[in-house]
Design an enzyme around this catalytic site. Structure first.
Site, PDB file in Angstrom:
ATOM      1  N   ALA A 234       0.852  -1.188   0.000  1.00 23.55           N
ATOM      2  CA  ALA A 234       0.000   0.000   0.000  1.00 23.55           C
ATOM      3  C   ALA A 234       0.884   1.232   0.000  1.00 23.55           C
ATOM      4  O   ALA A 234       2.097   1.165   0.246  1.00 23.55           O
ATOM      5  CB  ALA A 234      -0.912   0.000   1.223  1.00 23.55           C
ATOM      6  N   LYS A 235       0.260   2.369  -0.267  1.00 18.01           N
ATOM      7  CA  LYS A 235       1.036   3.611  -0.359  1.00 18.01           C
ATOM      8  C   LYS A 235       1.708   3.975   0.963  1.00 18.01           C
ATOM      9  O   LYS A 235       2.693   4.697   0.986  1.00 18.01           O
ATOM     10  CB  LYS A 235       0.124   4.744  -0.849  1.00 18.01           C
ATOM     11  CG  LYS A 235      -0.281   4.591  -2.316  1.00 18.01           C
ATOM     12  CD  LYS A 235      -1.010   5.802  -2.840  1.00 18.01           C
ATOM     13  CE  LYS A 235      -2.447   5.841  -2.376  1.00 18.01           C
ATOM     14  NZ  LYS A 235      -3.276   4.815  -3.026  1.00 18.01           N
ATOM     15  N   ARG A 236       1.198   3.459   2.061  1.00 11.74           N
ATOM     16  CA  ARG A 236       1.816   3.754   3.354  1.00 11.74           C
ATOM     17  C   ARG A 236       3.163   3.035   3.536  1.00 11.74           C
ATOM     18  O   ARG A 236       3.862   3.279   4.524  1.00 11.74           O
ATOM     19  CB  ARG A 236       0.871   3.349   4.492  1.00 11.74           C
ATOM     20  CG  ARG A 236       0.556   1.855   4.535  1.00 11.74           C
ATOM     21  CD  ARG A 236      -0.358   1.511   5.709  1.00 11.74           C
ATOM     22  NE  ARG A 236      -0.746   0.125   5.689  1.00 11.74           N
ATOM     23  CZ  ARG A 236      -1.800  -0.369   5.042  1.00 11.74           C
ATOM     24  NH1 ARG A 236      -2.579   0.457   4.357  1.00 11.74           N
ATOM     25  NH2 ARG A 236      -2.097  -1.654   5.060  1.00 11.74           N
TER      26      ARG A 236
END
Length: 306
Positions: A234-236
């Site tokens: 994920a982008k995190r």
């Protein structure tokens, strides 16, 4: 000539896992001399500017598509026509259940978690009228099977649950399972390549496609990209989008090379990868993306299968 497709939701920038799936969908389509179509699934969660960035990133990976981009938000009449046809055949019914109602309801023995127990299937008209006063109804498909089997190029025969699933949400938005089946059927999609987290939805969609008179596509559900903790990328997870990588001096060619290397394919170009592409040789395990300690600012690939 059949067609494959990639169908992102414009909820934000694509990360390397999304781009990997897009590359695989392109490789499957082009290697079988199919068209490759682009469809934006923007019925829900559309964020301003996301579609343009996603399409730009896909082009930066070297991907091309045939014809104009199709947007679900412009196809409401097609979904309405499909619903009308199902309604005319007595295959839809109103459902007033909340997610909590479904979770708390007793289910049939051996039923999969989350399977709809049929609470609203046989309500009387008086009961439906009373419930309409409390909350708007969704529409569910009145199915006539408990399961359905599809054939997947990577997973073989797969049999999954087919319950009375939602085809129109209670806010009036067509449900994903309806929209994707109508879109694939009308666009002539006969090859669906996507992440293997969607394998369990394929039997429902194939069953609905059969009801609507569409052909059932050939499926290939490909392994996901995971982070170092074994969770979906994920982008995190840091610099995992092309924009984030560019800020670190990593260009799109280097990012594509990392993805192609994770598939055991030549990294020089997307067309070199196409020439070497063989589905039977694809990795069957998830791609675990990790960071190179010396990658920042060097322009070198920054991740690889662990």
């Amino acid at each position: 000539m059949g067609a494959g497709r990639f169908a992102p939701s414009p909820s934000g920038d694509l990360h390397l896992g999304n781009l990997r799936t897009a590359i695989l969908a392109w490789l499957f389509a082009r290697s079988t001399e199919r068209k490759f179509l682009m469809r934006v699934e923007d019925l829900d969660r559309a964020r301003a500017g996301a579609e343009a960035r996603q399409l730009s990133d896909l082009a930066a990976m070297g991907l091309s598509w045939d014809g104009e981009v199709v947007r679900q938000s412009e196809r409401s009449d097609l979904y309405a026509a499909a619903l009308d046809g199902l309604r005319d055949r007595g295959l839809l019914y109103e459902c007033f259940c909340t997610r909590r109602d479904i979770a708390d309801a007793p289910s049939a023995p051996h039923a999969a978690p989350g399977t709809y127990p049929g609470t609203c299937r046989d309500l009387t008209e008086a009961e439906r009228a009373a419930k309409r006063e409390l909350r708007p109804a969704a529409l569910r498909l009145r199915t006539e099977v408990d399961s359905f089997t599809v054939t997947d190029e990577l997973h073989g025969a797969y049999t999954g649950v087919v319950d009375d699933f939602v085809v129109l949400r209670n806010d009036g938005v067509p449900a994903y399972n309806l929209a994707v089946v109508v879109d694939d059927g009308i666009q002539g999609i006969d090859q669906v390549v996507r992440g293997d987290d969607l394998l369990s939805s394929a039997p429902r969609q194939a069953y609905l496609a059969k009801l609507l008179g569409y052909g059932i596509p050939a499926y290939a559900h490909v392994p996901l990209a995971l982070n170092s903790e074994g969770k979906r990328l994920a982008k995190r997870d840091g610099a995992v989008t092309l924009a984030q990588l560019a800020a670190e001096g990593i260009d799109a060619d280097a990012a594509r090379a990392v993805i192609l290397a994770s598939l055991g394919l030549p990294t020089s170009s997307i067309y070199a990868a196409l020439a070497a592409f063989r589905p039977a040789s694809l990795p069957t395990d998830p791609w675990v993306f990790t960071r190179s300690p010396d990658a920042r600012g060097t322009g070198k690939p920054i991740g690889w299968p662990s």
